[in-house]
Design a protein around this motif. Structure first.
Motif, PDB file in Angstrom:
ATOM      1  N   GLY B  95       0.796  -1.220   0.000  1.00 35.62           N
ATOM      2  CA  GLY B  95       0.000   0.000   0.000  1.00 35.62           C
ATOM      3  C   GLY B  95       0.829   1.269   0.000  1.00 35.62           C
ATOM      4  N   LYS B  96       2.126   1.128   0.109  1.00 33.13           N
ATOM      5  CA  LYS B  96       3.017   2.293   0.096  1.00 33.13           C
ATOM      6  C   LYS B  96       3.484   2.560  -1.343  1.00 33.13           C
ATOM      7  CE  LYS B  96       4.797   1.434   4.720  1.00 33.13           C
ATOM      8  NZ  LYS B  96       5.939   0.936   5.489  1.00 33.13           N
ATOM      9  N   PRO B  97       3.988   3.789  -1.629  1.00 33.55           N
ATOM     10  CA  PRO B  97       4.475   4.053  -2.995  1.00 33.55           C
ATOM     11  C   PRO B  97       5.543   3.009  -3.386  1.00 33.55           C
ATOM     12  CG  PRO B  97       4.430   6.068  -1.708  1.00 33.55           C
ATOM     13  CD  PRO B  97       4.126   4.951  -0.748  1.00 33.55           C
ATOM     14  N   LEU B  98       5.388   2.497  -4.609  1.00 30.32           N
ATOM     15  CA  LEU B  98       6.328   1.471  -5.087  1.00 30.32           C
ATOM     16  C   LEU B  98       7.592   2.173  -5.567  1.00 30.32           C
ATOM     17  CD1 LEU B  98       6.956  -1.465  -5.693  1.00 30.32           C
ATOM     18  CD2 LEU B  98       5.780  -1.210  -7.882  1.00 30.32           C
ATOM     19  N   ALA B  99       8.649   2.107  -4.761  1.00 28.29           N
ATOM     20  CA  ALA B  99       9.879   2.825  -5.111  1.00 28.29           C
ATOM     21  C   ALA B  99      11.071   2.164  -4.446  1.00 28.29           C
ATOM     22  CB  ALA B  99       9.777   4.281  -4.660  1.00 28.29           C
ATOM     23  N   SER B 100      12.222   2.441  -4.991  1.00 33.06           N
ATOM     24  CA  SER B 100      13.456   1.958  -4.386  1.00 33.06           C
ATOM     25  C   SER B 100      14.463   3.093  -4.449  1.00 33.06           C
ATOM     26  CB  SER B 100      13.966   0.724  -5.141  1.00 33.06           C
ATOM     27  OG  SER B 100      15.250   0.372  -4.689  1.00 33.06           O
ATOM     28  N   ARG B 101      14.853   3.556  -3.264  1.00 32.56           N
ATOM     29  CA  ARG B 101      15.888   4.602  -3.233  1.00 32.56           C
ATOM     30  C   ARG B 101      17.228   3.865  -3.295  1.00 32.56           C
ATOM     31  NH1 ARG B 101      13.866   7.439   2.149  1.00 32.56           N
ATOM     32  NH2 ARG B 101      13.863   5.245   2.684  1.00 32.56           N
ATOM     33  N   GLU B 102      18.000   4.190  -4.289  1.00 34.97           N
ATOM     34  CA  GLU B 102      19.186   3.361  -4.540  1.00 34.97           C
ATOM     35  C   GLU B 102      20.471   4.176  -4.515  1.00 34.97           C
ATOM     36  OE1 GLU B 102      18.323   1.081  -8.091  1.00 34.97           O
ATOM     37  OE2 GLU B 102      16.679   0.030  -7.079  1.00 34.97           O
ATOM     38  N   GLY B 118      38.569  -5.199 -12.261  1.00 32.80           N
ATOM     39  CA  GLY B 118      37.572  -4.622 -13.146  1.00 32.80           C
ATOM     40  C   GLY B 118      36.514  -3.945 -12.298  1.00 32.80           C
ATOM     41  N   ASN B 119      35.933  -2.906 -12.856  1.00 32.72           N
ATOM     42  CA  ASN B 119      34.902  -2.186 -12.099  1.00 32.72           C
ATOM     43  C   ASN B 119      33.557  -2.908 -12.178  1.00 32.72           C
ATOM     44  OD1 ASN B 119      36.774  -0.286 -11.512  1.00 32.72           O
ATOM     45  ND2 ASN B 119      36.029   1.239 -12.979  1.00 32.72           N
ATOM     46  N   VAL B 120      32.889  -2.942 -11.061  1.00 31.89           N
ATOM     47  CA  VAL B 120      31.559  -3.544 -11.007  1.00 31.89           C
ATOM     48  C   VAL B 120      30.617  -2.535 -10.364  1.00 31.89           C
ATOM     49  CG1 VAL B 120      30.241  -5.590 -10.341  1.00 31.89           C
ATOM     50  CG2 VAL B 120      32.723  -5.686 -10.383  1.00 31.89           C
ATOM     51  N   THR B 121      29.403  -2.483 -10.833  1.00 31.65           N
ATOM     52  CA  THR B 121      28.414  -1.597 -10.211  1.00 31.65           C
ATOM     53  C   THR B 121      27.913  -2.235  -8.918  1.00 31.65           C
ATOM     54  OG1 THR B 121      27.708  -0.739 -12.348  1.00 31.65           O
ATOM     55  CG2 THR B 121      26.155  -0.503 -10.525  1.00 31.65           C
ATOM     56  N   LEU B 122      28.040  -1.468  -7.844  1.00 29.97           N
ATOM     57  CA  LEU B 122      27.528  -1.924  -6.549  1.00 29.97           C
ATOM     58  C   LEU B 122      26.261  -1.102  -6.283  1.00 29.97           C
ATOM     59  CD1 LEU B 122      27.985  -3.488  -3.832  1.00 29.97           C
ATOM     60  CD2 LEU B 122      29.228  -1.468  -3.050  1.00 29.97           C
ATOM     61  N   ARG B 123      25.126  -1.794  -6.177  1.00 31.55           N
ATOM     62  CA  ARG B 123      23.853  -1.083  -6.056  1.00 31.55           C
ATOM     63  C   ARG B 123      23.206  -1.376  -4.705  1.00 31.55           C
ATOM     64  NH1 ARG B 123      20.508   1.140  -9.848  1.00 31.55           N
ATOM     65  NH2 ARG B 123      21.834   0.369 -11.523  1.00 31.55           N
ATOM     66  N   GLY B 124      23.027  -0.329  -3.951  1.00 28.67           N
ATOM     67  CA  GLY B 124      22.261  -0.467  -2.711  1.00 28.67           C
ATOM     68  C   GLY B 124      20.794  -0.293  -3.047  1.00 28.67           C
ATOM     69  N   VAL B 125      19.977  -1.250  -2.648  1.00 31.44           N
ATOM     70  CA  VAL B 125      18.557  -1.195  -3.034  1.00 31.44           C
ATOM     71  C   VAL B 125      17.670  -1.386  -1.808  1.00 31.44           C
ATOM     72  CG1 VAL B 125      18.979  -2.077  -5.361  1.00 31.44           C
ATOM     73  CG2 VAL B 125      18.450  -3.683  -3.530  1.00 31.44           C
ATOM     74  N   GLU B 126      16.431  -0.945  -1.962  1.00 34.21           N
ATOM     75  CA  GLU B 126      15.431  -1.177  -0.926  1.00 34.21           C
ATOM     76  C   GLU B 126      14.544  -2.350  -1.338  1.00 34.21           C
ATOM     77  OE1 GLU B 126      14.731   2.976   1.270  1.00 34.21           O
ATOM     78  OE2 GLU B 126      13.821   2.916  -0.721  1.00 34.21           O
ATOM     79  N   ALA B 127      13.672  -2.759  -0.405  1.00 33.64           N
ATOM     80  CA  ALA B 127      12.824  -3.932  -0.665  1.00 33.64           C
ATOM     81  C   ALA B 127      12.013  -3.786  -1.947  1.00 33.64           C
ATOM     82  CB  ALA B 127      11.905  -4.175   0.525  1.00 33.64           C
ATOM     83  N   GLY B 128      11.584  -2.527  -2.214  1.00 32.75           N
ATOM     84  CA  GLY B 128      10.750  -2.285  -3.403  1.00 32.75           C
ATOM     85  C   GLY B 128      11.460  -2.616  -4.704  1.00 32.75           C
ATOM     86  N   ALA B 129      12.797  -2.672  -4.662  1.00 27.59           N
ATOM     87  CA  ALA B 129      13.567  -2.934  -5.883  1.00 27.59           C
ATOM     88  C   ALA B 129      13.179  -4.269  -6.506  1.00 27.59           C
ATOM     89  CB  ALA B 129      15.059  -2.928  -5.567  1.00 27.59           C
ATOM     90  N   PHE B 130      12.870  -5.246  -5.659  1.00 30.78           N
ATOM     91  CA  PHE B 130      12.547  -6.584  -6.190  1.00 30.78           C
ATOM     92  C   PHE B 130      11.155  -6.609  -6.822  1.00 30.78           C
ATOM     93  CE2 PHE B 130      15.803  -7.167  -2.977  1.00 30.78           C
ATOM     94  CZ  PHE B 130      16.717  -7.984  -3.644  1.00 30.78           C
ATOM     95  N   GLU B 131      10.216  -5.830  -6.181  1.00 30.69           N
ATOM     96  CA  GLU B 131       8.871  -5.761  -6.775  1.00 30.69           C
ATOM     97  C   GLU B 131       8.899  -4.949  -8.071  1.00 30.69           C
ATOM     98  OE1 GLU B 131       5.878  -4.607  -3.943  1.00 30.69           O
ATOM     99  OE2 GLU B 131       4.320  -4.488  -5.494  1.00 30.69           O
ATOM    100  N   LEU B 193      26.353  -5.910  -8.320  1.00 32.56           N
ATOM    101  CA  LEU B 193      26.320  -6.468  -6.962  1.00 32.56           C
ATOM    102  C   LEU B 193      25.215  -5.708  -6.240  1.00 32.56           C
ATOM    103  CD1 LEU B 193      30.157  -6.080  -6.252  1.00 32.56           C
ATOM    104  CD2 LEU B 193      29.009  -8.134  -7.093  1.00 32.56           C
ATOM    105  N   TRP B 194      24.330  -6.416  -5.527  1.00 29.15           N
ATOM    106  CA  TRP B 194      23.228  -5.735  -4.834  1.00 29.15           C
ATOM    107  C   TRP B 194      23.371  -5.945  -3.328  1.00 29.15           C
ATOM    108  CZ3 TRP B 194      17.662  -5.846  -7.259  1.00 29.15           C
ATOM    109  CH2 TRP B 194      17.698  -5.201  -8.525  1.00 29.15           C
ATOM    110  N   ILE B 195      23.206  -4.830  -2.612  1.00 27.13           N
ATOM    111  CA  ILE B 195      23.205  -4.900  -1.158  1.00 27.13           C
ATOM    112  C   ILE B 195      22.065  -4.000  -0.644  1.00 27.13           C
ATOM    113  CG2 ILE B 195      25.672  -5.413  -0.889  1.00 27.13           C
ATOM    114  CD1 ILE B 195      26.215  -2.466  -0.505  1.00 27.13           C
TER     115      ILE B 195
END
Lengths: 229, 391
Positions: B95-102, B118-131, B193-195
């Motif tokens: 019921g909350k806005p579907l968003a992921s602050r990354e 080699g450089n890899v993108t490291l992405r910090g995500v919130e739970a909404g990222a999966f939805e 990489l996701w954390i």
């Protein structure tokens, strides 16, 4: 043998080589009756092969008329001339010009591919033609498996197979030894006498010319004489 | 007519074994051209497909105003939260806005291929990222737990980098992270990489975010969402659809590949045309007397032209098929890395699609046609009496 199968009237042939125009035939007039066997003789450059090519419809004259069996072939376009050759002329070349990848019977069959004849009928006719030249037992042989004389016999069978009225032979024995040449000339003579084929043959060889009914001499593009045998 | 064409073609083809070496020039040349063309196009296709799959028009990426990439964007916590409260943002399952602050950072890992970093993108995500990214599937292990130094790695990372397997611990920017899961999404995220965002902020001493990914009610909601952001005076942000963002980020690479493909293919095709011309001229020249004999007998010039063309196009087809088959066997799904938009490694697979194979075969046939046409016309136009003299 009075009706003219080939009537050549005042034929002129020029070739252009670079900026030069070379006149090869100068106003040739000649009649070849049906059933004739004519040897065209003359020194190199006399124009005999050029005349033969014109009679066989392989080339067109610069001027004059050529009628074969009453038809003006000098006015035909390339495609029409090709169709006319397919139905009316059989060619025999000095070096046989057989297709090396085809067997004797398939080589002989080639002119029949230009007809509406079915495959079985074509092969039957090819084998009849090979029988006439005495090579029925070599029908499945490829040219490289045959002797020079045998190759020329296959070439003659190919020239005969579509039953043309006119056989045009350019030095048919030029590449053969005397004995084989005599056999080939005897065969041509038989085709003329027994089968009524009209034959025009270019040759350098006076002995070969003796097999013809008459000899026509050319020199520098002009008919010299026409002695009868 | 067909009987004539068939007869001459058959004769030509039966003659091929005697001209094997010359014929192979066309076959090998065309195989090379089609192989290289297909491989280059497969690279472009694979990169494009990976990037296209990453973006969707009903998801919007919000970056700091004037930033053109995630890496040089920054939003403070309040702004990021305010973004998610605007018009057009879809509600999630809770019921909350579907968003992921990354939070997006660059990490370094040793490459398997070279052993260098080699450089890899490291992405910090919130739970909404999966939805928000339903195409992302955990294929091994589990999701990370918020608050712990746990990490998810993309499938492409495990394939391309050392020590990036499930259960291993990797050291990034002075902190150890345990790999607890491997995911696959079939797009550019496979190279990341996701954390957990909050854990990332505390581990790396960051306060804000790089961007906010929001789910829109529909793709058509984007203009209203953008307008709302502009109207909000407390915000200085730019929003665009996720698909537009990825298209922009990688447009340069795909354009470069396309230019490279065109230039290389053109040069190779030109060479192949000359090889085909040379071969067919030689091939026709060795049969001058045979062709002349057939024409003397009464065969028309058109069957000669068609049969020579059939031969050259048949050889080109064989070459084209070999090249296409080789490209498919070697390059289809061949995984490679390239520098992505943020100087990080982007893993993608070459895609040898039927459309590319068709393009390769079309080029092969065109070369075969051009290479055969001139010799064919020459053979057909040569006067019979001249050709017979060449015996």
């Amino acid at each position: 043998m009075t009706e003219a199968l080939v009537q050549i009237n005042n034929v002129v042939k020029h070739y252009t080589r670079g900026k030069q125009t070379v006149e090869v035939l100068h106003g040739i007039t000649l009649a070849i009756p049906k059933g004739d066997f004519v040897a065209l003789m003359g020194p190199s450059g006399s124009g005999k092969t050029t005349l033969l090519n014109l009679i066989g419809g392989l080339d067109q004259p610069t001027g004059g008329e050529i009628l074969v069996d009453g038809k003006r072939i000098d006015r035909m376009g390339n495609a029409e001339l090709a169709r006319w050759r397919a139905g009316n002329v059989g060619f025999v070349f000095q070096f046989y010009n057989l297709l090396p990848v085809l067997t004797a019977e398939r080589n002989v069959e080639l002119p029949l591919l230009l007809t509406k004849m079915g495959g079985a009928e074509r092969l039957k006719r090819a084998n009849v033609a090979l029988e006439i030249v005495g090579l029925k037992d070599r029908a499945r042989h490829k040219p490289k498996e045959l002797s020079g004389g045998q190759e020329q016999r296959v070439a003659i069978a190919r020239a005969l197979v579509s039953d043309p009225t006119l056989l045009v032979c350019d030095e048919p024995t030029g590449d053969l030894d005397r004995k084989t040449a005599d056999e080939i000339l005897t065969l041509l003579q038989r085709l003329n006498r027994e089968y009524g084929k009209t034959i025009v043959m270019v040759t350098h060889d006076p002995k070969a010319a003796e097999y013809a009914r008459r000899t026509v001499h050319l020199d520098k593009g002009t008919l010299v004489d026409e002695p009868a045998h | 007519m067909f009987k004539q064409i068939f007869a001459i073609t058959l004769m030509n083809l039966r003659n091929l074994p005697e001209r094997l070496g010359a014929s192979l020039v066309i076959v090998v040349g065309l195989a090379g051209v089609v192989g290289v063309l297909t491989a280059l196009l497969a690279m472009s296709e694979g990169l494009g497909a990976t990037l296209k799959a990453t973006g969707r028009p009903d998801r919007a990426m919000v970056l700091r105003g004037g930033s053109d990439a995630e890496l040089n964007s920054g939003l403070d916590r309040d702004s990021a939260t305010l973004v998610t409260e605007q018009v057009g943002v879809r509600k999630g399952a809770d019921g909350k806005p579907l968003a992921s602050r990354e939070l997006v950072l660059i990490a370094e890992l040793p490459l398997k291929r070279t052993g260098t970093s080699g450089n890899v993108t490291l992405r910090g995500v919130e739970a909404g990222a999966f939805e928000l990214r339903p195409d992302l599937k955990i294929i091994a292990g589990r999701k990370f737990a918020p608050g712990l130094n746990e990490m998810l790695v993309g499938k492409g990372v495990t394939e391309q980098f050392e020590d990036a397997e499930l259960g291993q611990v990797v050291r990034i920017r002075g902190a150890d992270w345990t790999i607890v899961g491997v995911f696959e999404s079939g797009n550019a995220h496979d190279s990341e990489l996701w954390i957990d965002t909050d854990t990332a902020q505390s581990a790396f001493g960051r306060q804000g975010y790089s961007m906010v990914l929001v789910g829109l009610e529909s793709a058509e909601s984007l203009p209203a969402f953008q307008a709302a952001l502009k109207a909000e005076t407390r915000l200085n942000v730019d929003a665009e659809s996720q698909s537009a963002y990825y298209a922009r980020q990688t447009g340069g690479s795909t354009a470069m590949i396309k230019v490279l493909t065109t230039v290389v293919s053109f040069v190779m095709a030109l060479g192949a045309i000359f090889a085909a011309l040379n071969t067919m001229y030689a091939s026709v020249s060795t049969r001058t007397t045979e062709i002349a004999t057939l024409r003397a007998i009464g065969f028309g010039p058109l069957p000669v032209v068609v049969s020579v063309l059939i031969e050259s196009m048949l050889l080109a087809t064989i070459g084209g098929l070999l090249g296409a088959l080789g490209a498919w066997l070697i390059f289809n799904n061949y995984a490679v890395t390239t520098l992505g938009g943020s100087f990080t490694q982007l893993v993608f697979n070459f895609k040898v699609t039927p459309r590319l194979l068709q393009a390769g075969m079309t080029l092969a046939l065109a070369i075969g046609f051009i290479g055969g046409l001139l010799p064919a016309v020459r053979a057909a136009r040569m006067p019979v009496t001249v050709a017979l003299r060449e015996a």
